[in-house]
Motif scaffolding. Sequence first.
Motif, PDB file in Angstrom:
ATOM      1  N   UNK A 231       0.839  -1.215   0.000  1.00  0.00           N
ATOM      2  CA  UNK A 231       0.000   0.000   0.000  1.00  0.00           C
ATOM      3  C   UNK A 231       0.864   1.251   0.000  1.00  0.00           C
ATOM      4  N   UNK A 232       1.960   1.241   0.759  1.00  0.00           N
ATOM      5  CA  UNK A 232       2.848   2.408   0.759  1.00  0.00           C
ATOM      6  C   UNK A 232       3.482   2.631  -0.611  1.00  0.00           C
ATOM      7  N   UNK A 233       3.897   1.568  -1.278  1.00  0.00           N
ATOM      8  CA  UNK A 233       4.476   1.728  -2.621  1.00  0.00           C
ATOM      9  C   UNK A 233       3.444   2.279  -3.611  1.00  0.00           C
ATOM     10  N   UNK A 234       2.226   1.793  -3.530  1.00  0.00           N
ATOM     11  CA  UNK A 234       1.177   2.302  -4.424  1.00  0.00           C
ATOM     12  C   UNK A 234       0.861   3.765  -4.116  1.00  0.00           C
ATOM     13  N   UNK A 235       0.854   4.112  -2.838  1.00  0.00           N
ATOM     14  CA  UNK A 235       0.619   5.507  -2.452  1.00  0.00           C
ATOM     15  C   UNK A 235       1.740   6.410  -2.954  1.00  0.00           C
ATOM     16  N   UNK A 236       2.975   5.941  -2.860  1.00  0.00           N
ATOM     17  CA  UNK A 236       4.097   6.733  -3.377  1.00  0.00           C
ATOM     18  C   UNK A 236       4.006   6.901  -4.888  1.00  0.00           C
ATOM     19  N   UNK A 237       3.525   5.883  -5.585  1.00  0.00           N
ATOM     20  CA  UNK A 237       3.354   5.996  -7.032  1.00  0.00           C
ATOM     21  C   UNK A 237       2.342   7.064  -7.405  1.00  0.00           C
ATOM     22  N   UNK A 238       1.233   7.093  -6.710  1.00  0.00           N
ATOM     23  CA  UNK A 238       0.218   8.129  -6.979  1.00  0.00           C
ATOM     24  C   UNK A 238       0.739   9.503  -6.565  1.00  0.00           C
ATOM     25  N   UNK A 239       1.492   9.551  -5.480  1.00  0.00           N
ATOM     26  CA  UNK A 239       2.077  10.824  -5.032  1.00  0.00           C
ATOM     27  C   UNK A 239       3.030  11.382  -6.077  1.00  0.00           C
ATOM     28  N   UNK A 240       3.793  10.524  -6.723  1.00  0.00           N
ATOM     29  CA  UNK A 240       4.714  10.990  -7.767  1.00  0.00           C
ATOM     30  C   UNK A 240       3.963  11.622  -8.923  1.00  0.00           C
ATOM     31  N   UNK A 241       2.776  11.152  -9.220  1.00  0.00           N
ATOM     32  CA  UNK A 241       2.011  11.721 -10.319  1.00  0.00           C
ATOM     33  C   UNK A 241       1.438  13.094  -9.989  1.00  0.00           C
ATOM     34  N   UNK A 242       1.021  13.290  -8.756  1.00  0.00           N
ATOM     35  CA  UNK A 242       0.285  14.513  -8.449  1.00  0.00           C
ATOM     36  C   UNK A 242       1.052  15.522  -7.601  1.00  0.00           C
ATOM     37  N   UNK A 243       2.171  15.133  -7.020  1.00  0.00           N
ATOM     38  CA  UNK A 243       3.001  16.052  -6.236  1.00  0.00           C
ATOM     39  C   UNK A 243       4.461  15.814  -6.599  1.00  0.00           C
ATOM     40  N   UNK A 244       4.902  16.429  -7.690  1.00  0.00           N
ATOM     41  CA  UNK A 244       6.243  16.203  -8.201  1.00  0.00           C
ATOM     42  C   UNK A 244       7.321  16.764  -7.277  1.00  0.00           C
ATOM     43  N   UNK A 245       6.949  17.645  -6.370  1.00  0.00           N
ATOM     44  CA  UNK A 245       7.929  18.284  -5.492  1.00  0.00           C
ATOM     45  C   UNK A 245       8.563  17.275  -4.535  1.00  0.00           C
ATOM     46  N   UNK A 246       7.892  16.196  -4.240  1.00  0.00           N
ATOM     47  CA  UNK A 246       8.406  15.216  -3.285  1.00  0.00           C
ATOM     48  C   UNK A 246       9.026  14.014  -3.996  1.00  0.00           C
ATOM     49  N   UNK A 247       9.471  14.202  -5.221  1.00  0.00           N
ATOM     50  CA  UNK A 247       9.974  13.088  -6.020  1.00  0.00           C
ATOM     51  C   UNK A 247      11.197  12.425  -5.404  1.00  0.00           C
ATOM     52  N   UNK A 248      12.096  13.205  -4.829  1.00  0.00           N
ATOM     53  CA  UNK A 248      13.299  12.610  -4.235  1.00  0.00           C
ATOM     54  C   UNK A 248      12.933  11.810  -2.985  1.00  0.00           C
ATOM     55  N   UNK A 249      12.087  12.380  -2.134  1.00  0.00           N
ATOM     56  CA  UNK A 249      11.635  11.649  -0.945  1.00  0.00           C
ATOM     57  C   UNK A 249      10.908  10.372  -1.348  1.00  0.00           C
ATOM     58  N   UNK A 250       9.988  10.479  -2.307  1.00  0.00           N
ATOM     59  CA  UNK A 250       9.223   9.303  -2.727  1.00  0.00           C
ATOM     60  C   UNK A 250      10.131   8.273  -3.381  1.00  0.00           C
ATOM     61  N   UNK A 251      11.132   8.723  -4.120  1.00  0.00           N
ATOM     62  CA  UNK A 251      12.055   7.789  -4.746  1.00  0.00           C
ATOM     63  C   UNK A 251      12.891   7.035  -3.731  1.00  0.00           C
ATOM     64  N   UNK A 252      13.425   7.756  -2.759  1.00  0.00           N
ATOM     65  CA  UNK A 252      14.244   7.103  -1.735  1.00  0.00           C
ATOM     66  C   UNK A 252      13.384   6.191  -0.861  1.00  0.00           C
ATOM     67  N   UNK A 253      12.186   6.642  -0.514  1.00  0.00           N
ATOM     68  CA  UNK A 253      11.280   5.794   0.271  1.00  0.00           C
ATOM     69  C   UNK A 253      10.891   4.544  -0.515  1.00  0.00           C
ATOM     70  N   UNK A 254      10.658   4.689  -1.811  1.00  0.00           N
ATOM     71  CA  UNK A 254      10.337   3.523  -2.640  1.00  0.00           C
ATOM     72  C   UNK A 254      11.498   2.551  -2.735  1.00  0.00           C
ATOM     73  N   UNK A 255      12.712   3.077  -2.860  1.00  0.00           N
ATOM     74  CA  UNK A 255      13.890   2.207  -2.888  1.00  0.00           C
ATOM     75  C   UNK A 255      14.029   1.434  -1.577  1.00  0.00           C
ATOM     76  N   UNK A 256      13.877   2.138  -0.459  1.00  0.00           N
ATOM     77  CA  UNK A 256      14.008   1.480   0.843  1.00  0.00           C
ATOM     78  C   UNK A 256      12.897   0.451   1.081  1.00  0.00           C
ATOM     79  N   UNK A 257      11.663   0.799   0.724  1.00  0.00           N
ATOM     80  CA  UNK A 257      10.564  -0.151   0.896  1.00  0.00           C
ATOM     81  C   UNK A 257      10.747  -1.379   0.007  1.00  0.00           C
TER      82      UNK A 257
END
Length: 189
Positions: A75-101
């Motif tokens: 669920x967290x990975x799917x949420x990060x995927x949707x976040x990347x589409x609609x909030x590009x400002x957090x791309x680095x955070x979402x990318x690192x969180x996705x890598x760690x997850x």
Amino acid sequence: MISELFGTRPGLRDRIDGTRRRFRTWRGGRPFWAGLFMLLAGAPIIYFPYVHITLKGIAVALSTTAGAASLIIGILLMTLGITLWFHQQVRVFAGIAGLLLSLVSFPLANFGGLLFGMFFGLVGGSLACAWDPSPPEGEVQHTAGTPPVTVPGSEGRTTVDNVTGQAGGGPDAGPCRRGEDAPDAPGAP
């Protein structure tokens, strides 16, 4: 043949082309593929612990204590995927969180969704961290022809290049310490 039977709808091709162009513009302004890979990463991580697979009559059950961890990570990975589409400002955070997850899903979620989810998560996280929201190539070439700008309050000695944003006005100009005279920029009085 089909158009003779059912007729044609005027403007349908134009509407489809317009929709496709709008989607392409929307997709180009955000890390679309990174978000898609993150969404795809969450699906197998959630799916495999809760399904019973039979291979040639042999039941393969992956239901272990990893069920709760798989659900949370997916669920967290799917949420990060949707976040990347609609909030590009957090791309680095979402990318690192996705890598760690994705890496954590290997021991906690049945080898990261049988390696599929982990692979998609690593690719999506890497794409998110690497995505650059810079302007198109044509705009950079347009500003490259402009002369350097003089920094206010520097008596015309230090300049800032419009393309690189570096002070000094040229590749041979070095950094200056406070109190030293800055080298004259090309074209400065």
